[in-house]
Design an enzyme around this catalytic site. Sequence first.
Site, PDB file in Angstrom:
ATOM      1  CG  HIS A  91       9.932 -26.204  10.127  1.00 58.71           C
ATOM      2  ND1 HIS A  91       9.465 -26.558  11.967  1.00 58.71           N
ATOM      3  CD2 HIS A  91      10.164 -26.619   9.755  1.00 58.71           C
ATOM      4  CE1 HIS A  91      10.718 -26.730  12.082  1.00 58.71           C
ATOM      5  NE2 HIS A  91      11.911 -26.731  11.141  1.00 58.71           N
TER       6      HIS A  91
ATOM      7  CB  CYS B 267       0.811  -2.327   4.434  1.00 61.40           C
ATOM      8  SG  CYS B 267       0.196  -3.515   5.731  1.00 61.40           S
TER       9      CYS B 267
ATOM     10  CG  ASP C 214      -0.404  -0.091   2.101  1.00 64.34           C
ATOM     11  OD1 ASP C 214       0.272   0.414   2.159  1.00 64.34           O
ATOM     12  OD2 ASP C 214      -1.184   0.452   3.422  1.00 64.34           O
TER      13      ASP C 214
ATOM     14  CG  HIS D 167       8.168 -29.531   8.779  1.00 67.17           C
ATOM     15  ND1 HIS D 167       7.713 -28.439  10.750  1.00 67.17           N
ATOM     16  CD2 HIS D 167       9.754 -29.805   8.691  1.00 67.17           C
ATOM     17  CE1 HIS D 167       8.599 -29.530  10.967  1.00 67.17           C
ATOM     18  NE2 HIS D 167       9.802 -29.817   9.886  1.00 67.17           N
TER      19      HIS D 167
ATOM     20  CB  THR E 194       1.697  -3.269  10.813  1.00 68.61           C
ATOM     21  OG1 THR E 194       0.477  -3.734  10.241  1.00 68.61           O
ATOM     22  CG2 THR E 194       1.332  -2.240  11.534  1.00 68.61           C
TER      23      THR E 194
HETATM   24  C1  RB5 Z   1      -2.304   2.906   6.398  1.00 64.99           C
HETATM   25  O1  RB5 Z   1      -2.213   4.185   7.181  1.00 64.99           O
HETATM   26  C2  RB5 Z   1      -1.991   0.863   7.405  1.00 64.99           C
HETATM   27  O2  RB5 Z   1      -2.983   0.929   8.044  1.00 64.99           O
HETATM   28  C3  RB5 Z   1      -1.592  -0.061   6.743  1.00 64.99           C
HETATM   29  O3  RB5 Z   1      -0.216   0.602   5.832  1.00 64.99           O
HETATM   30  C4  RB5 Z   1      -1.460  -1.054   7.658  1.00 64.99           C
HETATM   31  O4  RB5 Z   1      -0.033  -1.180   8.746  1.00 64.99           O
HETATM   32  C5  RB5 Z   1      -1.907  -1.926   7.685  1.00 64.99           C
HETATM   33  O5  RB5 Z   1      -2.223  -2.795   8.174  1.00 64.99           O
END
Ligand code: RB5
Length: 149
Positions: free
Chosen positions: A102, A69, A12, A137, A71
């Site tokens: 695994h 993204c 993203d 596995h 996180t």
């Molecule tokens: C975008 O602000 C953020 O929510 C996205 O990049 C991600 O971290 C979502 O899981």
Amino acid sequence: MTASKRIVLSSDHAAIALRQTVADHISAQGWEVVDIGPKTPESTHYPVHGKAAAQAVASGDCHLGIVLCGTGQGIMMAANKVPGIRCGVCSDAFSARMIRAHNNANMLSIGARVVGEGQALDIVDAFLEAEFEGGRHATRVDMIEAQGD
Ligand code: RB5
């Protein structure tokens, strides 16, 4: 270049710069990178990009996929909704190696707001260099697949 060297990348808006860094890094290793964007930094929706990358892997067009993204969590969740996809979010190289060895993961997710560039590239290298060990596995991965979606 074999089909097994083809890898899809997507992200993203939160991870466009790191995605480009990853693309350059693995291109230099001989991977054919299928970068499906987005290319511009406007706010976008990670489920769209996670699904598109996962479909490229599930269809057989690409052997592996890397999604990013902020996180790594949301785009991983979206990718895992596509049947046949096993995507893990990793912040360390050990986990990245083990999800291949695994869990036979076919996609890796990284959080661009969690790890720095050097750590991200170590994670990518560990993921790409590892191989599925099979055996017990494989039994467990088959159990995951048997659960359906
Ligand atoms: C975008 O602000 C953020 O929510 C996205 O990049 C991600 O971290 C979502 O899981």
